[in-house]
Design an enzyme around this catalytic site. Structure first.
Site, mmCIF file in Angstrom:
data_model
loop_
_atom_site.group_PDB
_atom_site.id
_atom_site.type_symbol
_atom_site.label_atom_id
_atom_site.label_comp_id
_atom_site.label_asym_id
_atom_site.label_seq_id
_atom_site.Cartn_x
_atom_site.Cartn_y
_atom_site.Cartn_z
ATOM 1 N N HIS A 17 0.956 -1.342 0.046
ATOM 2 C CA HIS A 17 0.271 0.034 -0.008
ATOM 3 C C HIS A 17 0.920 1.200 -0.061
ATOM 4 O O HIS A 17 0.595 2.168 -0.797
ATOM 5 C CB HIS A 17 -0.772 0.082 1.532
ATOM 6 C CG HIS A 17 -1.762 1.312 1.492
ATOM 7 N ND1 HIS A 17 -2.990 1.477 1.148
ATOM 8 C CD2 HIS A 17 -1.237 2.182 2.090
ATOM 9 C CE1 HIS A 17 -3.405 2.463 1.332
ATOM 10 N NE2 HIS A 17 -2.503 3.164 1.825
ATOM 11 N N GLU A 18 1.991 1.313 0.965
ATOM 12 C CA GLU A 18 2.590 2.461 1.089
ATOM 13 C C GLU A 18 3.617 2.858 -0.145
ATOM 14 O O GLU A 18 4.028 3.727 -0.568
ATOM 15 C CB GLU A 18 3.589 2.398 2.539
ATOM 16 C CG GLU A 18 2.830 2.274 3.424
ATOM 17 C CD GLU A 18 1.892 3.504 3.657
ATOM 18 O OE1 GLU A 18 2.570 4.633 3.061
ATOM 19 O OE2 GLU A 18 0.854 3.648 4.451
ATOM 20 N N HIS A 21 1.871 4.717 -2.799
ATOM 21 C CA HIS A 21 2.190 6.240 -2.341
ATOM 22 C C HIS A 21 3.647 6.591 -2.740
ATOM 23 O O HIS A 21 4.009 7.856 -3.378
ATOM 24 C CB HIS A 21 2.065 6.558 -1.038
ATOM 25 C CG HIS A 21 0.693 6.417 -0.634
ATOM 26 N ND1 HIS A 21 -0.431 6.731 -1.173
ATOM 27 C CD2 HIS A 21 0.189 5.620 0.748
ATOM 28 C CE1 HIS A 21 -1.769 6.703 -0.623
ATOM 29 N NE2 HIS A 21 -1.134 5.908 0.456
#
Length: 344
Positions: A17-18, A21
Site C-alpha cells: 500500500h505504502e 504512495h
C-alpha cells in the site's frame, strides 16, 4: 512459525500500500523523507539518499512521509506545491495498489485451485427452490440483480440480506435464462434462512483467460463483502466487539495455518493466499472511506478543493487530518483491546 507468517503477510500488504504512495510521489517529483513499516520507536533505519527507510517496533501500519505533506515547506518538491491532479494520484495510489495486489493474488489462487461456480448440485425436496421450479444442474446468474460467479457469493448474499422476504433469482438451464421468485425459509438446524439448494465443494480448473476474468470477479466479491459488512456495522446489526484489528487478524491467520498444516504445504499456501486477498481488498476499501486522515478523507478534501477552485488553508486541512488521526488511534486501541479480550 505461524505468528511470523501472519506478521509477514500483514506487513507485506501494508508495505505494498505504502509502495503505491511512494512510487507515485517519485513519479510526480515529490521528495519522500521517510518510508516506514510499523509504528512506534524505530528499531532499524538505513538509506544515504534523501529518503530514510525505517523499521518500527510494532509491525502494524506504515507510512510514506513526504515533504510538505503535513507541514509548511518552501521546497518545489513538496507535496503541497504539486497540482491537484498530482496530489490525487499520489493519495489514490495506496488503495489502488491494494486492489492490484488483490488481483495478482487472485490470479495465483484461481490458477492453483480453479473455480467453484454457481451450478447447483442438488435441490432439496419441499424447499423454496424446488417449489419455484429449480432443478439440479441449473446455474444461478444473479440474485436481486446482483451477478454471482462463485457459489460462495450465493451463500454470502443470502446471509447478508437475510431480512429480505424473497429473492428474484435468474438462472441458466440448457442455455436458456429463467427468472423465478424464491421465498427462503428459516432452518433451525442451519441457524439461517435457506433457499433449499446445495452445491458440492467442487473446484474446476479454468483456462488462463478465464483465470484473469474470474480474478476480477473475486475482487468484486471481496469489495462487496467489505462494503456490506460496513453497512451492517453502521446499522447496528454487527457490534464493534465483532470487529477485528491487527491482533485479531494475526490470530485469524494463525488459526487458518493450524487448520491447514495437517493437509500439507499446498493447502497452507492456498488458504493463506485467500486470507491475504481478503485483507488487501479490505484495506483498499477502508482507506477510501471519506474519513479524515484516511486516503479517502484526503481525496474528499481534493474534491472540495476542485469545486471551490482554491486550496483549503493548510492549518485547517492539517487540523482536520490531525483530529481524524486521533480518532483512528482511539478506535485502534478499542479494537485491539477487544481482540486481546477475545484471545483471553
Amino acid at each position: 512459525m505461524k505468528i511470523i507468517l501472519a506478521i509477514l503477510i500483514f506487513s507485506f500488504i501494508i508495505i505494498f500500500h505504502e509502495l503505491g504512495h511512494f512510487l507515485f510521489a517519485k513519479k510526480c517529483n515529490v521528495k519522500v523523507n521517510e518510508f516506514t513499516l510499523g509504528l512506534g520507536p524505530t528499531i532499524l533505519s538505513w538509506g544515504k539518499g534523501e529518503t530514510k527507510y525505517c523499521l518500527k517496533l510494532l509491525p502494524f501500519g506504515g507510512s510514506c512521509v513526504m515533504e510538505g505533506e503535513d507541514e509548511e515547506s518552501d521546497s518545489d518538491r513538496s507535496f503541497s506545491k504539486k497540482s491537484l491532479w498530482e496530489r490525487f494520484q499520489i493519495v489514490f495510489a495506496g488503495p489502488f495498489f491494494n486492489f492490484i495486489l488483490a488481483y495478482i493474488l487472485s490470479v495465483v489462487y484461481i490458477a492453483c485451485i480453479g473455480v467453484n461456480d454457481t451450478t447447483i448440485t442438488d435441490v432439496m425436496e419441499n424447499m423454496p427452490a424446488a417449489e419455484a421450479g429449480m432443478k439440479a444442474g441449473d446455474k444461478i446468474i444473479s440474485i436481486d440483480g446482483y451477478n454471482v460467479h462463485f457459489y460462495n457469493e450465493v451463500s454470502i448474499y443470502t446471509f447478508l440480506n437475510a431480512d429480505e422476504d424473497d429473492y428474484t433469482v435468474v438462472y441458466l438451464r440448457d442455455g436458456q435464462k429463467h427468472t423465478t421468485t424464491i421465498t427462503p425459509v428459516y432452518s433451525k438446524e442451519a441457524g439461517k434462512k435457506m433457499l433449499g439448494v446445495t452445491k458440492t465443494n467442487d473446484y474446476q480448473k479454468v483456462s488462463p483467460i478465464k483465470v484473469l476474468e474470474y480474478s476480477v470477479y473475486e475482487i468484486k466479491y471481496q469489495i462487496y463483502i467489505t462494503l456490506s459488512s460496513l453497512k451492517l456495522l453502521f446499522t447496528g446489526q454487527v457490534s464493534m466487539n465483532e470487529v477485528s484489528g491487527p491482533v485479531g487478524v494475526v490470530s485469524t491467520i494463525s488459526n487458518v495455518y493450524d487448520e491447514s498444516v495437517t493437509s500439507g504445504a499446498f493447502y497452507v499456501f492456498i488458504n493463506l493466499t485467500s486470507i491475504a486477498i481478503l485483507l488487501t481488498a479490505n484495506l483498499g476499501v477502508m482507506n477510501l472511506l471519506p474519513f479524515p486522515a484516511l486516503d479517502g478523507g484526503r481525496i474528499l478534501l481534493f474534491i472540495i478543493e476542485g469545486i471551490r477552485g482554491k486550496k483549503m488553508r493548510p492549518e485547517i486541512e492539517n487540523g482536520i487530518n490531525l483530529v481524524g488521526f486521533g480518532l483512528l488511534m482511539v478506535l485502534m486501541v478499542v479494537v485491539m483491546y477487544n481482540d486481546i479480550l477475545k484471545l483471553m
